[in-house]
Design a protein around this motif. Structure first.
Motif, short mmCIF file in Angstrom:
data_model
loop_
_atom_site.label_atom_id
_atom_site.label_comp_id
_atom_site.label_asym_id
_atom_site.label_seq_id
_atom_site.Cartn_x
_atom_site.Cartn_y
_atom_site.Cartn_z
N SER A 160 -1.91 33.78 50.33
CA SER A 160 -0.66 33.77 49.56
C SER A 160 -0.39 35.15 48.98
O SER A 160 -1.31 35.95 48.78
CB SER A 160 -0.74 32.74 48.42
N GLY A 206 10.93 40.53 54.63
CA GLY A 206 10.89 39.18 55.17
C GLY A 206 10.39 39.15 56.60
O GLY A 206 9.59 38.28 56.98
N LYS A 210 6.80 37.30 57.87
CA LYS A 210 6.74 36.30 58.94
C LYS A 210 5.71 36.66 60.00
O LYS A 210 5.01 35.80 60.54
CB LYS A 210 8.12 36.14 59.58
N TYR A 215 2.10 33.79 53.05
CA TYR A 215 3.25 33.06 52.53
C TYR A 215 3.48 33.41 51.07
O TYR A 215 2.56 33.87 50.37
CB TYR A 215 3.08 31.55 52.69
N TYR A 242 16.46 33.73 50.32
CA TYR A 242 16.26 32.43 50.99
C TYR A 242 16.48 32.53 52.49
O TYR A 242 15.89 31.76 53.26
CB TYR A 242 17.17 31.37 50.37
N SER A 243 17.31 33.46 52.93
CA SER A 243 17.54 33.59 54.37
C SER A 243 16.41 34.37 55.06
O SER A 243 16.20 34.21 56.26
CB SER A 243 18.88 34.28 54.64
N CYS A 244 15.68 35.19 54.30
CA CYS A 244 14.66 36.05 54.90
C CYS A 244 13.23 35.58 54.69
O CYS A 244 12.31 36.05 55.36
CB CYS A 244 14.80 37.48 54.36
N PHE A 245 13.03 34.67 53.73
CA PHE A 245 11.67 34.20 53.42
C PHE A 245 11.62 32.68 53.47
O PHE A 245 12.60 32.00 53.11
CB PHE A 245 11.24 34.65 52.02
N ASP A 246 10.48 32.16 53.88
CA ASP A 246 10.20 30.74 53.73
C ASP A 246 9.65 30.54 52.32
O ASP A 246 8.51 30.94 52.03
CB ASP A 246 9.17 30.30 54.78
N LEU A 247 10.44 29.96 51.44
CA LEU A 247 10.04 29.76 50.05
C LEU A 247 9.67 28.30 49.77
O LEU A 247 9.69 27.86 48.63
CB LEU A 247 11.16 30.22 49.11
N SER A 248 9.29 27.59 50.82
CA SER A 248 9.00 26.16 50.67
C SER A 248 7.73 25.90 49.87
O SER A 248 7.53 24.80 49.34
CB SER A 248 8.88 25.49 52.04
N GLU A 249 6.84 26.91 49.79
CA GLU A 249 5.59 26.73 49.04
C GLU A 249 5.61 27.50 47.72
O GLU A 249 4.56 27.76 47.11
CB GLU A 249 4.40 27.16 49.89
#
Length: 485
Positions: A160, A206, A210, A215, A242-249
């Motif tokens: 992380s 971003g 990836k 993450y 939000y368009s460039c990173f996965d912020l789900s975690e």
């Protein structure tokens, strides 16, 4: 001029640090020190010549180095040197130093490291008192912070990272400010171009995230005062994130809103819409005359109105900053500010010690020495009141040149401690910095690599190609050696 001569053991940085607490550079001081370690006994003999007089301290301490780590041995040797110095210097000037001869900006880290060496809390208390001469009150604070830090650090996810985004603009520059910021009355003309470049830096970072397999666990937008941006610019930054990173975690998304005069409902609505779950509203003082003196544009009434507005929008975790030792503010006035903030019941309260940036000569006047005593009283009162109100100390740091060599402490209600604040202090998670003035920290096991962004908005804009190159450098380190936990 302060001349320091050490024989037997050398710790130049620490000796200069503690000698500067007692003497200024325009005073003629000669400090000679002889160090020896024989038969499990440390002996440090210090001789100070000042104003034609001699002052001595012959310090002895029983310490068996067998089985101890090199890091601990070094810390004990340094403490012996600085303690001998301070005992001799105290014959010349009486100063408050409730942290004793403990060096470094993270006192709680010393407690954690001693625990890692196998020492019990009882033994740590003894070391803090008899080796470092830390007061009982500060020792208990360090142990409590160490407990809370560990609970947060143990939950950092493998692979992380955190993101820091620096917005280096402020409406005005406060008289005490030492942070990366520029007054928008002179730098505001660069704000649009700065935001455009920041969006490109977010895109680049971003893409690299990836590819790297790490993450994002925390996002922190600081400054400066991030809310000098318009609500539209904030929306652009949020959409790009939000368009460039996965912020789900994502665990924490913090915006240091800061100054009440820059916070509007429209901006708060944007932050809430995009998942920001922690903000700051920083009074610094709840006395209007003090706010005016330090260059703040807001009033106490505005603090109340902004706090109420943020709660109505739905922010569940709000931090409020206060500063102990502001110009001409008495201990009673500080206590008044603290109690008024407590009445609002924010989830976090952070209390800072004023950092003195003036010439060293000022720091040795009777007024400044008295201020250190007053500040210690303010911080002792804070510690007492926070405990009474159910706030836990969970992160702490000290800044060089703070009056009395005192601390800054973040307090939080149960369940509202900030993981990012502990990460930035304890350096256990890689932090990628974007924007103006940020410092990326890549954790490589026991080693940390730092990569700095330009501080000045114009330099950030005109040398932006170098910013992108720095990102490649950061992710080379992550990909080749692993960011670690």
């Amino acid at each position: 001029m302060i001349l320091i001569i050490q024989n037997g053991y050398s710790c130049e940085y620490e000796m200069n640090l503690f000698s500067s607490l007692f003497f200024s550079e325009d005073e003629d001081v000669v400090i000679t020190q002889n160090f020896s370690y024989r038969n499990k006994n440390i002996n440090t003999y210090t001789h100070i010549i000042f104003n034609g007089k001699s002052y001595f301290e012959d310090y002895n301490f029983k310490f068996d180095i067998c089985g101890k780590s090199e890091k601990l041995i070094r810390k004990i040797f340094i403490a012996s040197c600085t303690k001998s110095l301070c005992h001799a210097a105290l014959q010349i000037r009486k100063i408050n130093y409730s942290w004793g001869v403990m060096c470094g900006i993270r006192p709680a880290k010393n407690a954690r490291e001693l625990r890692d060496e196998g020492f019990s809390d009882t033994e740590i208390r003894d070391i803090f008192k008899n080796v470092y001469e830390v007061s009982d009150e500060k020792t208990e604070l360090a142990l409590k912070v160490a407990d809370n830090e560990k609970a947060l650090l143990d939950n950092i996810g493998n692979n992380s990272i955190s993101l820091y985004i620096g917005i280096p603009f402020c409406p005005t520059r406060c008289v005490y400010c030492s942070f990366v910021s520029t007054d928008i009355r002179t730098s505001g003309k660069y704000m649009a171009d700065f935001v455009d470049k920041l969006l490109l830096e977010i895109e680049k970072t971003g893409e690299l995230v990836k590819k790297s397999g790490v993450y994002v666990e925390n996002v922190y937008i600081g400054g400066g005062t991030p809310t000098t941006l318009s609500s539209e610019d904030f929306k652009r930054v949020m959409e790009k994130l939000y368009s460039c990173f996965d912020l789900s975690e994502l665990i924490e998304f913090t915006v240091e809103a800061g100054r009440p005069d820059t916070i509007t409902k429209e901006k708060l609505d944007v932050l809430k819409k995009y998942g920001v779950n922690r903000i700051s509203i920083n009074p610094q003082s709840m006395n209007d005359k003090t706010l005016k003196k330090i260059g703040r544009s807001h009033s106490v009434d505005m603090i109340y109105d902004t706090y109420k507005m943020a709660k109505s929008v739905g922010f569940d975790v709000i931090n409020m900053d206060l500063i102990a030792g502001l110009p001409d503010e008495t201990t009673d006035e500080f206590k008044y500010s603290l109690n008024k903030v407590i009445e609002l019941e924010p989830e976090n309260i952070t209390v800072h010690s004023l950092c003195i940036k003036r010439a060293a000569r000022f720091r040795h006047t009777e007024n400044e020495l008295a201020k250190a005593e007053d500040m210690n009283a303010m911080l002792s009162y804070t510690q007492k009141r926070m405990k009474e109100e159910g706030y836990e100390p969970y992160y702490m740091y000290r800044q060089k040149n703070s009056s009395g060599n005192l601390e800054n402490v973040g307090y939080a209600k149960n369940g509202t401690m900030s993981v990012y604040n502990v990460n930035i202090m304890e350096e256990k998670q890689t932090i990628i910095a974007l924007g103006g003035g940020g410092s990326s920290k890549v954790i490589l096991g026991d080693r940390i690599e730092r990569v700095f962004n330009f501080k000045d908005p114009l330099e950030y804009i005109t040398r932006f190609d170098e910013i992108l190159e720095k990102k490649d450098e950061i992710f080379y380190l992550i990909n080749e050696k692993g960011c670690g936990k």
